[in-house]
Write a protein that holds these residues in place. Sequence first.
Motif: not given
Length: 256
Positions: A225-235
């Motif tokens: 969620x907090x690391x923009x290098x990764x996809x996040x459904x919740x974000x």
Amino acid sequence: MTLESPLLSAIPGLRHAFFTREGGVSGGLYGSLNGGVGSNDDPAHVEENRRRMAEQLGVAPAHFLSLWQTHSPDVVVASEPWQGGSRPRADAIVTRTEGLAIGATAADCGPILFVDPAARVIGAAHAGWKGALSGILESTVDAMEKLGAERSGIVAAIGPLIRQHSYEVGGEFVERFIEADAENGRFFIPSAREGHSMFDLAGLIRMRLENAGILVIDDTGIDTYSDERFYSYRRSVHRKEPDYGRHVHSIALERE
């Protein structure tokens, strides 16, 4: 483009990758290494991204396998590429076949990669809260044992997932876990909002693995969620975005 588990990296004849979202061809909110066949991204972009991931794992694109995930405790055994281009509906893959890269698709849920180095058996599981609670991790270990693995010899690596400081849930969610097992209360701490709690998915996964007899566990510790290098459904939901990309975290036995 990838992260690795130090424990898995030390095992000869094994390749694995926890892919970031970097190094692909997708644009916009999918930028850039989106492996999600179920997303609304351009299918040609997803295909090329998956080809690049397969290349990283040292396999042909047809040998880079993932599932139609349903948040279930169901496991499939892979011995060859999927027939007819359709993906089985399940949440974990196990194999002892060399040259097959088996993967778990995730964008906040927990990807767990497994290997018994002595038996040369590997597994990849997708564990969101529902799958973890209903037994996907135990099912994966059981399926690996049927292929000749011994649970005391299995190494597991927990990949990037949404962490407790980013995972707020409501009271009904907490009640569901407590009803299943009062010990699950340890995975919740109060949030700033009344009636809400912060949920430790990684802690639940680790406990379930340990209770299943897995003695060696690595954890990347990364919060999707907090690391923009990764996809996040919740974000993506919080940003009111129409869709989100997916990672395919994968593991493969090298051909001897």
